[in-house]
Design a protein around this motif. Structure first.
Motif, PDB file in Angstrom:
ATOM      1  N   UNK A  67     -12.529  -8.404   8.016  1.00  0.00           N
ATOM      2  CA  UNK A  67     -13.141  -9.216   9.059  1.00  0.00           C
ATOM      3  C   UNK A  67     -12.109  -9.344  10.170  1.00  0.00           C
ATOM      4  N   UNK A  68     -12.548  -9.690  11.363  1.00  0.00           N
ATOM      5  CA  UNK A  68     -11.638  -9.752  12.500  1.00  0.00           C
ATOM      6  C   UNK A  68     -10.470 -10.698  12.203  1.00  0.00           C
ATOM      7  N   UNK A  69      -9.256 -10.133  12.117  1.00  0.00           N
ATOM      8  CA  UNK A  69      -8.070 -10.932  11.875  1.00  0.00           C
ATOM      9  C   UNK A  69      -7.836 -11.310  10.426  1.00  0.00           C
ATOM     10  N   UNK A  70      -8.697 -10.824   9.506  1.00  0.00           N
ATOM     11  CA  UNK A  70      -8.553 -11.137   8.087  1.00  0.00           C
ATOM     12  C   UNK A  70      -8.324  -9.841   7.306  1.00  0.00           C
ATOM     13  N   UNK A  71      -7.278  -9.824   6.483  1.00  0.00           N
ATOM     14  CA  UNK A  71      -6.892  -8.620   5.766  1.00  0.00           C
ATOM     15  C   UNK A  71      -6.745  -8.891   4.273  1.00  0.00           C
ATOM     16  N   UNK A  72      -6.985  -7.842   3.487  1.00  0.00           N
ATOM     17  CA  UNK A  72      -6.577  -7.845   2.083  1.00  0.00           C
ATOM     18  C   UNK A  72      -5.414  -6.866   1.972  1.00  0.00           C
ATOM     19  N   UNK A  73      -4.375  -7.241   1.212  1.00  0.00           N
ATOM     20  CA  UNK A  73      -3.145  -6.466   1.138  1.00  0.00           C
ATOM     21  C   UNK A  73      -3.110  -5.616  -0.129  1.00  0.00           C
ATOM     22  N   UNK A  74      -2.439  -4.486  -0.048  1.00  0.00           N
ATOM     23  CA  UNK A  74      -2.298  -3.577  -1.181  1.00  0.00           C
ATOM     24  C   UNK A  74      -0.830  -3.218  -1.360  1.00  0.00           C
ATOM     25  N   UNK A  75      -0.367  -3.325  -2.587  1.00  0.00           N
ATOM     26  CA  UNK A  75       0.967  -2.870  -2.910  1.00  0.00           C
ATOM     27  C   UNK A  75       0.926  -1.368  -3.200  1.00  0.00           C
ATOM     28  N   UNK A  76       2.060  -0.699  -3.064  1.00  0.00           N
ATOM     29  CA  UNK A  76       2.129   0.742  -3.280  1.00  0.00           C
ATOM     30  C   UNK A  76       1.684   1.103  -4.697  1.00  0.00           C
ATOM     31  N   UNK A  77       2.050   0.276  -5.680  1.00  0.00           N
ATOM     32  CA  UNK A  77       1.684   0.561  -7.061  1.00  0.00           C
ATOM     33  C   UNK A  77       0.167   0.540  -7.261  1.00  0.00           C
ATOM     34  N   UNK A  78      -0.518  -0.343  -6.538  1.00  0.00           N
ATOM     35  CA  UNK A  78      -1.979  -0.411  -6.655  1.00  0.00           C
ATOM     36  C   UNK A  78      -2.628   0.863  -6.110  1.00  0.00           C
ATOM     37  N   UNK A  79      -2.108   1.356  -4.987  1.00  0.00           N
ATOM     38  CA  UNK A  79      -2.667   2.565  -4.392  1.00  0.00           C
ATOM     39  C   UNK A  79      -2.364   3.788  -5.251  1.00  0.00           C
ATOM     40  N   UNK A  80      -1.156   3.818  -5.850  1.00  0.00           N
ATOM     41  CA  UNK A  80      -0.801   4.931  -6.720  1.00  0.00           C
ATOM     42  C   UNK A  80      -1.690   4.956  -7.955  1.00  0.00           C
ATOM     43  N   UNK A  81      -2.039   3.778  -8.451  1.00  0.00           N
ATOM     44  CA  UNK A  81      -2.872   3.693  -9.648  1.00  0.00           C
ATOM     45  C   UNK A  81      -4.287   4.207  -9.365  1.00  0.00           C
ATOM     46  N   UNK A  82      -4.772   3.986  -8.142  1.00  0.00           N
ATOM     47  CA  UNK A  82      -6.098   4.479  -7.782  1.00  0.00           C
ATOM     48  C   UNK A  82      -6.141   6.006  -7.809  1.00  0.00           C
ATOM     49  N   UNK A  83      -5.034   6.628  -7.391  1.00  0.00           N
ATOM     50  CA  UNK A  83      -4.986   8.098  -7.375  1.00  0.00           C
ATOM     51  C   UNK A  83      -5.053   8.653  -8.784  1.00  0.00           C
ATOM     52  N   UNK A  84      -4.403   7.968  -9.752  1.00  0.00           N
ATOM     53  CA  UNK A  84      -4.487   8.373 -11.162  1.00  0.00           C
ATOM     54  C   UNK A  84      -3.755   9.664 -11.460  1.00  0.00           C
ATOM     55  N   UNK A  85      -3.919  10.156 -12.666  1.00  0.00           N
ATOM     56  CA  UNK A  85      -3.224  11.346 -13.118  1.00  0.00           C
ATOM     57  C   UNK A  85      -3.750  12.613 -12.456  1.00  0.00           C
ATOM     58  N   UNK A  86      -4.973  12.587 -11.938  1.00  0.00           N
ATOM     59  CA  UNK A  86      -5.553  13.778 -11.337  1.00  0.00           C
ATOM     60  C   UNK A  86      -4.958  14.095  -9.971  1.00  0.00           C
TER      61      UNK A  86
END
Length: 310
Positions: A67-86
């Motif tokens: 939303x305008x001016x509202x963010x959800x934050x992501x740590x690097x580990x969370x993004x790496x986990x989404x990528x997974x082993x593939x």
């Protein structure tokens, strides 16, 4: 070539270790932003407008503005986990015919070479795809981004083309101002087809060149040499309203033989010669190497000849 990715191609239970290399390179001439007053390069800083301080890399995280001016934050580990082993696997899902894929889907091309002891499996996949005439549709994650890809054979090398997902292709219905379907004028259509036939030739990519880059390199060379450059004003082009006149002029420019407008058989009409830029600095030398921009040297005196560039 620099290795940009290492992993493996998998189809069924077959595992092919590969290394990935960019098949294309960007040869655009990069221009820096400079301060006109002193000529110094402009620096871009990572500054937080809320805290009014320059942010260090360790203090920077990624976020999504939901939303305008509202963010959800992501740590690097969370993004790496989404990528997974593939993330290190090019997983072939299906084999299809190349002609079934519209060019609008293609993004960037990479070359793949066998890695470690994967030569036999690599050669097996290459020959099987060559003999069946099929290409593989696969999924891959590069730099934490999931992409579709097409695996195909170029000469004796496996190549991978990243392709867009279907929902990333905009609908034709969103294009404004498209004309409604209608029958073209028969005479105009005949002349247009004649013009296409006259300009048709086998595809020879080496005859095309980046004329803008040639002229830019030439201009840089002359500026470094101290020449004073004056830009001549461009004259406005008048729009051709008469379509028939434009077609006729185009046919004449293409050196169509007399009487060729009677039908689509144009005979052995002379093909227009390929045009090349005769700039002082060609984009590619005879040995295939790229010309290098000159190092700065002492400007010439003001008594030297001034040139006008149009």
């Amino acid at each position: 070539m620099h290795t940009v990715w290492k992993g493996a191609i998998s189809f069924g239970l077959v595992h092919v270790p590969v290394k990935m290399f960019s098949a294309t390179e960007d040869k655009d001439i990069s221009l820096r932003m400079l301060h006109r007053t002193c000529g110094g390069p402009i620096a871009y800083v990572r500054r937080c407008p809320n805290c009014d301080v320059e942010a260090e890399w360790d203090d920077i995280v990624k976020g999504y503005e939901y939303d305008k001016g509202h963010f959800v934050l992501f740590e690097k580990e969370e993004l790496d986990q989404l990528a997974g082993e593939k993330s290190r696997t090019i997983q072939i899902l299906d084999f299809v015919a190349l002609e079934e894929i519209d060019p609008i889907y293609f993004q960037k091309t990479y070359y793949l070479s066998p890695d470690q002891a994967g030569g036999n499996a690599y050669n097996l996949l290459l020959q099987a795809m060559n003999q069946t005439g099929k290409i593989g549709i696969a999924k891959i994650s590069i730099r934490s981004k999931s992409s579709l890809a097409a695996i195909r054979v170029i000469d004796n090398c496996l190549a991978m083309e990243t392709i867009f997902y279907p929902d990333e292709i905009r609908s034709i219905e969103q294009v404004p101002g498209l004309p409604k379907p209608s029958e073209a004028n028969d005479k105009e259509l005949t002349m247009a087809k004649l013009l296409i036939e006259q300009l048709s030739t086998p595809f020879e990519p080496t005859k095309y060149e980046d004329e803008y880059r040639s002229q830019m390199i030439d201009l840089i060379n002359r500026k470094v040499a101290g020449e004073e450059i004056r830009i001549a004003p461009q004259q406005e082009q008048t729009n051709v309203i008469d379509l028939m006149a434009a077609l006729q002029a185009s046919l004449e420019a293409a050196k169509l033989p007399p009487g060729g407008t009677a039908g689509l058989d144009t005979g052995a009409g002379e093909k227009p010669a390929a045009t090349t830029t005769q700039a002082a600095a060609n984009t590619t030398a005879a040995d295939g190497t790229e010309p290098k921009l000159p190092k700065p040297r002492k400007p010439r005196s003001s008594k030297e000849k001034k040139e006008t560039v149009s």
